[in-house]
Design a protein around this motif. Sequence first.
Motif, PDB file in Angstrom:
ATOM      1  N   ASP A 173      -0.605  -6.658  11.070  1.00 53.11           N
ATOM      2  CA  ASP A 173       0.626  -5.867  11.124  1.00 53.11           C
ATOM      3  C   ASP A 173       0.364  -4.480  11.703  1.00 53.11           C
ATOM      4  O   ASP A 173      -0.747  -3.942  11.618  1.00 53.11           O
ATOM      5  CB  ASP A 173       1.232  -5.736   9.734  1.00 53.11           C
ATOM      6  N   LEU A 174       1.431  -3.888  12.257  1.00 56.00           N
ATOM      7  CA  LEU A 174       1.404  -2.520  12.752  1.00 56.00           C
ATOM      8  C   LEU A 174       2.228  -1.651  11.814  1.00 56.00           C
ATOM      9  O   LEU A 174       3.367  -1.991  11.482  1.00 56.00           O
ATOM     10  CB  LEU A 174       1.963  -2.437  14.173  1.00 56.00           C
ATOM     11  N   VAL A 175       1.647  -0.526  11.418  1.00 55.61           N
ATOM     12  CA  VAL A 175       2.302   0.412  10.514  1.00 55.61           C
ATOM     13  C   VAL A 175       2.426   1.748  11.236  1.00 55.61           C
ATOM     14  O   VAL A 175       1.430   2.282  11.734  1.00 55.61           O
ATOM     15  CB  VAL A 175       1.512   0.585   9.203  1.00 55.61           C
ATOM     16  N   VAL A 176       3.653   2.276  11.300  1.00 53.38           N
ATOM     17  CA  VAL A 176       3.917   3.561  11.942  1.00 53.38           C
ATOM     18  C   VAL A 176       3.989   4.625  10.855  1.00 53.38           C
ATOM     19  O   VAL A 176       4.846   4.561   9.961  1.00 53.38           O
ATOM     20  CB  VAL A 176       5.223   3.520  12.756  1.00 53.38           C
ATOM     21  N   ASN A 177       3.088   5.592  10.935  1.00 54.84           N
ATOM     22  CA  ASN A 177       3.048   6.691   9.981  1.00 54.84           C
ATOM     23  C   ASN A 177       3.686   7.916  10.615  1.00 54.84           C
ATOM     24  O   ASN A 177       3.227   8.403  11.655  1.00 54.84           O
ATOM     25  CB  ASN A 177       1.600   6.978   9.577  1.00 54.84           C
ATOM     26  N   GLN A 178       4.758   8.417  10.033  1.00 51.58           N
ATOM     27  CA  GLN A 178       5.484   9.551  10.583  1.00 51.58           C
ATOM     28  C   GLN A 178       4.916  10.852  10.036  1.00 51.58           C
ATOM     29  O   GLN A 178       4.549  10.951   8.878  1.00 51.58           O
ATOM     30  CB  GLN A 178       6.969   9.445  10.237  1.00 51.58           C
ATOM     31  N   GLY A 179       4.867  11.842  10.900  1.00 46.23           N
ATOM     32  CA  GLY A 179       4.366  13.149  10.495  1.00 46.23           C
ATOM     33  C   GLY A 179       2.900  13.337  10.854  1.00 46.23           C
ATOM     34  O   GLY A 179       2.261  12.499  11.501  1.00 46.23           O
ATOM     35  N   VAL A 232       0.854  -1.194   0.000  1.00 51.07           N
ATOM     36  CA  VAL A 232       0.000   0.000   0.000  1.00 51.07           C
ATOM     37  C   VAL A 232       0.886   1.239   0.000  1.00 51.07           C
ATOM     38  O   VAL A 232       2.022   1.216   0.483  1.00 51.07           O
ATOM     39  CB  VAL A 232      -0.951   0.001   1.211  1.00 51.07           C
ATOM     40  N   PHE A 233       0.334   2.297  -0.545  1.00 50.92           N
ATOM     41  CA  PHE A 233       1.009   3.598  -0.597  1.00 50.92           C
ATOM     42  C   PHE A 233       0.334   4.518   0.412  1.00 50.92           C
ATOM     43  O   PHE A 233      -0.855   4.814   0.292  1.00 50.92           O
ATOM     44  CB  PHE A 233       0.919   4.182  -2.008  1.00 50.92           C
ATOM     45  N   LEU A 234       1.113   4.967   1.407  1.00 48.71           N
ATOM     46  CA  LEU A 234       0.545   5.767   2.488  1.00 48.71           C
ATOM     47  C   LEU A 234       1.510   6.882   2.853  1.00 48.71           C
ATOM     48  O   LEU A 234       2.665   6.620   3.207  1.00 48.71           O
ATOM     49  CB  LEU A 234       0.274   4.888   3.715  1.00 48.71           C
ATOM     50  N   GLN A 235       1.054   8.118   2.732  1.00 56.13           N
ATOM     51  CA  GLN A 235       1.831   9.295   3.111  1.00 56.13           C
ATOM     52  C   GLN A 235       3.213   9.313   2.442  1.00 56.13           C
ATOM     53  O   GLN A 235       4.228   9.594   3.080  1.00 56.13           O
ATOM     54  CB  GLN A 235       1.994   9.353   4.629  1.00 56.13           C
ATOM     55  N   GLY A 236       3.242   9.013   1.154  1.00 63.10           N
ATOM     56  CA  GLY A 236       4.488   9.106   0.409  1.00 63.10           C
ATOM     57  C   GLY A 236       5.420   7.923   0.567  1.00 63.10           C
ATOM     58  O   GLY A 236       6.545   7.964   0.054  1.00 63.10           O
ATOM     59  N   LYS A 237       4.994   6.835   1.228  1.00 60.71           N
ATOM     60  CA  LYS A 237       5.840   5.667   1.423  1.00 60.71           C
ATOM     61  C   LYS A 237       5.051   4.400   1.096  1.00 60.71           C
ATOM     62  O   LYS A 237       3.823   4.377   1.207  1.00 60.71           O
ATOM     63  CB  LYS A 237       6.358   5.598   2.865  1.00 60.71           C
ATOM     64  N   GLN A 238       5.784   3.363   0.711  1.00 60.68           N
ATOM     65  CA  GLN A 238       5.183   2.073   0.414  1.00 60.68           C
ATOM     66  C   GLN A 238       5.412   1.125   1.587  1.00 60.68           C
ATOM     67  O   GLN A 238       6.511   1.055   2.135  1.00 60.68           O
ATOM     68  CB  GLN A 238       5.791   1.473  -0.865  1.00 60.68           C
ATOM     69  N   HIS A 239       4.362   0.383   1.946  1.00 60.35           N
ATOM     70  CA  HIS A 239       4.420  -0.537   3.081  1.00 60.35           C
ATOM     71  C   HIS A 239       3.912  -1.910   2.629  1.00 60.35           C
ATOM     72  O   HIS A 239       2.861  -2.018   1.995  1.00 60.35           O
ATOM     73  CB  HIS A 239       3.559  -0.036   4.252  1.00 60.35           C
ATOM     74  N   GLU A 279      -2.933   4.133  18.075  1.00 63.60           N
ATOM     75  CA  GLU A 279      -2.112   4.980  18.949  1.00 63.60           C
ATOM     76  C   GLU A 279      -1.621   6.197  18.191  1.00 63.60           C
ATOM     77  O   GLU A 279      -1.310   6.121  16.989  1.00 63.60           O
ATOM     78  CB  GLU A 279      -0.910   4.189  19.490  1.00 63.60           C
ATOM     79  N   LYS A 280      -1.560   7.323  18.916  1.00 65.17           N
ATOM     80  CA  LYS A 280      -0.941   8.548  18.402  1.00 65.17           C
ATOM     81  C   LYS A 280       0.026   9.027  19.464  1.00 65.17           C
ATOM     82  O   LYS A 280      -0.361   9.319  20.595  1.00 65.17           O
ATOM     83  CB  LYS A 280      -1.987   9.620  18.095  1.00 65.17           C
ATOM     84  N   THR A 329       1.726   8.068  14.160  1.00 64.21           N
ATOM     85  CA  THR A 329       0.405   7.444  14.219  1.00 64.21           C
ATOM     86  C   THR A 329       0.563   5.960  13.910  1.00 64.21           C
ATOM     87  O   THR A 329       1.093   5.595  12.855  1.00 64.21           O
ATOM     88  CB  THR A 329      -0.556   8.093  13.212  1.00 64.21           C
ATOM     89  N   VAL A 330       0.099   5.122  14.814  1.00 66.50           N
ATOM     90  CA  VAL A 330       0.247   3.672  14.676  1.00 66.50           C
ATOM     91  C   VAL A 330      -1.077   3.097  14.166  1.00 66.50           C
ATOM     92  O   VAL A 330      -2.137   3.323  14.769  1.00 66.50           O
ATOM     93  CB  VAL A 330       0.642   3.023  16.009  1.00 66.50           C
ATOM     94  N   LEU A 331      -0.990   2.364  13.036  1.00 67.09           N
ATOM     95  CA  LEU A 331      -2.160   1.733  12.432  1.00 67.09           C
ATOM     96  C   LEU A 331      -2.011   0.215  12.530  1.00 67.09           C
ATOM     97  O   LEU A 331      -0.913  -0.327  12.347  1.00 67.09           O
ATOM     98  CB  LEU A 331      -2.293   2.132  10.951  1.00 67.09           C
ATOM     99  N   ARG A 332      -3.127  -0.469  12.775  1.00 70.38           N
ATOM    100  CA  ARG A 332      -3.143  -1.923  12.761  1.00 70.38           C
ATOM    101  C   ARG A 332      -3.988  -2.386  11.574  1.00 70.38           C
ATOM    102  O   ARG A 332      -5.147  -1.975  11.423  1.00 70.38           O
ATOM    103  CB  ARG A 332      -3.724  -2.498  14.053  1.00 70.38           C
ATOM    104  N   ILE A 333      -3.405  -3.229  10.719  1.00 74.76           N
ATOM    105  CA  ILE A 333      -4.108  -3.745   9.545  1.00 74.76           C
ATOM    106  C   ILE A 333      -5.099  -4.812  10.013  1.00 74.76           C
ATOM    107  O   ILE A 333      -4.709  -5.817  10.627  1.00 74.76           O
ATOM    108  CB  ILE A 333      -3.125  -4.323   8.526  1.00 74.76           C
ATOM    109  N   THR A 334      -6.361  -4.602   9.718  1.00 75.46           N
ATOM    110  CA  THR A 334      -7.405  -5.517  10.176  1.00 75.46           C
ATOM    111  C   THR A 334      -7.955  -6.413   9.067  1.00 75.46           C
ATOM    112  O   THR A 334      -8.560  -7.454   9.371  1.00 75.46           O
ATOM    113  CB  THR A 334      -8.562  -4.721  10.787  1.00 75.46           C
TER     114      THR A 334
END
Length: 243
Positions: free
Chosen positions: A137-143, A124-131, A187-188, A216-221
């Motif tokens: 999984d947990l994804v940390v979004n910076q900014g 996936v493409f999120l905030q200018g980065k690919q994950h 989480e934020k 910002t911490v996202l959990r893929i559901t």
Amino acid sequence: MSVAGVLSGCLRPTFSVWRANIGRERLASCVASMTRLPEVTQPPLLLLKHATLSQQPNLLTQIRGLRSGPMGWGGGRAGVRTAAVTQEVVEDSEEAEKQLSKEVIHCVNQQVQTGEYGRLFAVVFLQGKQHLVTTGDLVVNQGFFPPNIGDELRLEKVLMVGSRDFSLYGRPLLRPGLVHVEARVVEKTLSHCRIYFRYQRRKNSRKSKFNRETHTVLRITRVEVMRPVGEVPEVEGIEGKIF
């Protein structure tokens, strides 16, 4: 003119010391001994009499590995060899490729309908980065990221989805609605403290700056293929679509 006279004229610097110490007669005898050919006890034709044809290489075989002259034997460039032109008949495989594509798509659609593809993963493409993510999984979004804790998100920009037996790639994105990748904000928080120190020598200047970035911490559901592959969806409105 004798041979000694000719050689003494051509090789005057070499034989100048010899002429000073020994006479012309001695010089003539030395030159004659140097130019005398060795005696041949057996003529060359008798030597070739005992040789076989297999031992004597062909003339073409001897010169095959040699390179041609500056302009070649035929007037061309040196060292250029013309390769034999071979023709190959290429059969039209377009129909075979179409049939193979139909079979592959049919197998993928069977797994999608029955749900036998196992655990899916996606890029996936999120905030200018690919994950690269999968369920749990947990994804940390910076900014800066507007959603708050507990919000449900659907990540629309999916570049690729894959399973145990197949993979689907977008150009660069997959068709909207083909794959659903959902996440929840759990989480934020702030990152660790970063120190930026600036110093100018002989200026009595020292500046320190401290910064903590928002995370910002996202959990893929959920990662799921929603419809069969290769089918064009019906025309719909734009209600509920995010651009």
